[in-house]
Design an enzyme around this catalytic site. Structure first.
Site, PDB file in Angstrom:
ATOM      1  N   ASN A  71       0.846  -1.183   0.000  1.00 42.54           N
ATOM      2  CA  ASN A  71       0.000   0.000   0.000  1.00 42.54           C
ATOM      3  C   ASN A  71       0.886   1.239   0.000  1.00 42.54           C
ATOM      4  O   ASN A  71       1.789   1.368   0.820  1.00 42.54           O
ATOM      5  CB  ASN A  71      -0.902  -0.042   1.241  1.00 42.54           C
ATOM      6  CG  ASN A  71      -1.922   1.055   1.249  1.00 42.54           C
ATOM      7  OD1 ASN A  71      -1.577   2.222   1.335  1.00 42.54           O
ATOM      8  ND2 ASN A  71      -3.189   0.685   1.177  1.00 42.54           N
ATOM      9  N   GLU A  76      -2.609  -4.441  -3.677  1.00 43.76           N
ATOM     10  CA  GLU A  76      -2.917  -5.304  -4.825  1.00 43.76           C
ATOM     11  C   GLU A  76      -2.694  -4.558  -6.141  1.00 43.76           C
ATOM     12  O   GLU A  76      -2.164  -5.130  -7.099  1.00 43.76           O
ATOM     13  CB  GLU A  76      -4.362  -5.797  -4.734  1.00 43.76           C
ATOM     14  CG  GLU A  76      -4.660  -6.597  -3.486  1.00 43.76           C
ATOM     15  CD  GLU A  76      -5.098  -5.755  -2.282  1.00 43.76           C
ATOM     16  OE1 GLU A  76      -5.576  -6.360  -1.315  1.00 43.76           O
ATOM     17  OE2 GLU A  76      -4.961  -4.516  -2.307  1.00 43.76           O
TER      18      GLU A  76
END
Length: 151
Positions: A43, A56
């Site tokens: 992140n 992701e």
């Protein structure tokens, strides 16, 4: 719990800790194709002042443009169940399997993924939960601001 899952989720945890060391939210991911890690991400919302660099998204961006057949052989390992945006990316690229470290600190659209034939495995790992809970406790204003955007 399969040993192979532990091997790869530990790598996602390393990415989460890397993000934390950079001053970010501790969520990490790795993309595995044919039992080999082909990309990593964490992140980067805080570090890059970004609205899209979830772990992701960062991981898949780091993989570059793969062939459609490659994505279909991948498993995405992530320390936290994917949000709606990341779930959409998983569906868009036909990634068939997601292994999450936990889903208690944030509940993503798990049923939506399952309804679209994504195999979702929740490892329910204390290590992932504790890392996120500690971050949330130490950074409530940052976490609440992020949660306001996605709810």
């Amino acid at each position: 719990m399969k040993t192979e899952h532990l091997k790869y989720i530990k790598e996602a945890i390393k990415e989460a800790r890397k993000g934390l060391d950079e001053g970010g939210i501790p969520i990490g991911a790795v993309l595995v194709e044919d039992d080999k890690i082909i990309s990593r991400g964490h992140n980067r919302l805080i570090q890059d002042d970004s609205i899209i660099f979830h772990a992701e998204m960062d991981c898949l961006e780091s993989a570059g443009k793969l062939k459609g057949a490659d994505y279909k052989r991948c498993t995405l390992y992530t320390t936290l169940v994917p949000c709606e945006m990341c779930s959409g990316l998983i569906l868009l690229y036909n990634i068939p399997k997601v292994v999450a470290g936990e889903n208690e600190t944030f509940g993503g659209p798990e049923e939506y993924l399952k309804e679209h034939d994504v195999e979702l495995v929740n490892l329910d790992l204390d290590e992932c939960k504790e890392m996120m809970l500690e971050y949330i406790h130490e950074n409530p204003e940052v976490w609440n601001e992020e949660m306001e955007r996605v709810s």
